[in-house]
Write a protein that holds these residues in place. Sequence first.
Motif, PDB file in Angstrom:
ATOM      1  N   ILE A   1      -9.407   0.695   2.590  1.00  0.00           N
ATOM      2  CA  ILE A   1      -9.151  -0.635   2.404  1.00  0.00           C
ATOM      3  C   ILE A   1     -10.340  -1.589   2.743  1.00  0.00           C
ATOM      4  CG2 ILE A   1      -7.924  -2.301   4.015  1.00  0.00           C
ATOM      5  CD1 ILE A   1      -5.748  -0.492   4.626  1.00  0.00           C
TER       6      ILE A   1
ATOM      7  N   GLY B   1      -6.310  -6.200   7.495  1.00  0.00           N
ATOM      8  CA  GLY B   1      -6.738  -4.892   6.934  1.00  0.00           C
ATOM      9  C   GLY B   1      -6.809  -4.039   8.268  1.00  0.00           C
TER      10      GLY B   1
ATOM     11  N   THR C   1      -3.998  -1.275   8.783  1.00  0.00           N
ATOM     12  CA  THR C   1      -4.508   0.211   9.031  1.00  0.00           C
ATOM     13  C   THR C   1      -3.791   0.926   9.948  1.00  0.00           C
ATOM     14  OG1 THR C   1      -6.717  -0.149   8.055  1.00  0.00           O
ATOM     15  CG2 THR C   1      -6.588   1.752   9.342  1.00  0.00           C
TER      16      THR C   1
ATOM     17  N   ILE D   1       0.855  -1.138   0.042  1.00  0.00           N
ATOM     18  CA  ILE D   1      -0.015  -0.008  -0.187  1.00  0.00           C
ATOM     19  C   ILE D   1       0.897   1.288   0.175  1.00  0.00           C
ATOM     20  CG2 ILE D   1      -1.681   1.430   1.274  1.00  0.00           C
ATOM     21  CD1 ILE D   1      -2.733  -1.202   2.137  1.00  0.00           C
TER      22      ILE D   1
END
Length: 245
Positions: free
Chosen positions: A76, A86, A90, A65
Motif C-alpha cells: 500500500i 493507508g 492496513t 483491496i
Amino acid sequence: MENKIVKVFLLHFAGGSSYSFDFLRPFLPNCFEFIPLELPGRGKRIGEELIKNKEVAIEDYVKQIKLLHEGVPFIIFGHSMGADLGFYVTKELEKSFLFPEYLFVSGNPGPQKEAHDLKNQKSKKTRYKLSDDDLKEELRKIGGMPEEVLQDDDIFDFFKPIIRADFQVLEDENTLSKDIVIKSPIHAFMGDEEEHASRIDNWKNHTLSSFNSSLFKGNHFFIYDYPENISVIIKKALSNVLISS
C-alpha cells in the motif's frame, strides 16, 4: 500474458483521484501491478456520493483491496491523506489476516504527530470550513494544485466539494485511536521543506516490523520530482518477495 508478482495499491491525497499517481506508473517494472484506488465522488467514481467520514473512507478502501488482492503479495502506498488512511486500512486488513508486504507513507508525519498537534491546539483546524478565498490560499501553501485551476472559478467549483469532503475526512472528530501499531513494515517519505519533516521518524512507533525513512528536497508534493527514486526504493524493499517469486 506476464504474471504479476506484487500488487501496488495507491491511495490518493486530498482532492486526488485514481489518476494522481500516473507519474509513477512508468517507473515501476511490469512485475508490479499498478492499482490506483480512489474514494467516491471523483475520477472513475464521479457519480457516487462524496465521503466525509474517516471511518467510512477506511471501510471503502478496505473493501476495494479485499476484492482486488486475489491472494497475491501486495503493498500500500499513500500520499498525505492517503498515507493517513493507508495506515488505518492496513490495521483493518491485518485483522482479517491480510498483511501488506510494506506500507509506504508519503507526505505525512504519522498519527502520533496528529495527536500531539491536537493536544496543543485550542481549536482543531478545519480547512473544509474555510471561505473559498482562504481555501485557495491554503491550497497554494500546500502545493499540488495548478494555479490555473485556482484562478478559474468554473474549474475550481468542480474540485471544491471534493477537496472540502477530503479535508473533512481528515479533520472531523472520529473514534479512531492514534496509538495503534501495525505488524507490516513501514517506509516513510517526506519533502525536507514540509512543516513537520523533522518528525518523520514518528512512524517507527507504529510498526512492530522494520522501519525506514527517506527525505527528499522539496515541498509537500516532492513526489512528482522523484518518481524514479521512489520506484527504486520500492523495488529494493520488495527484493525478497521478487526473488522468492
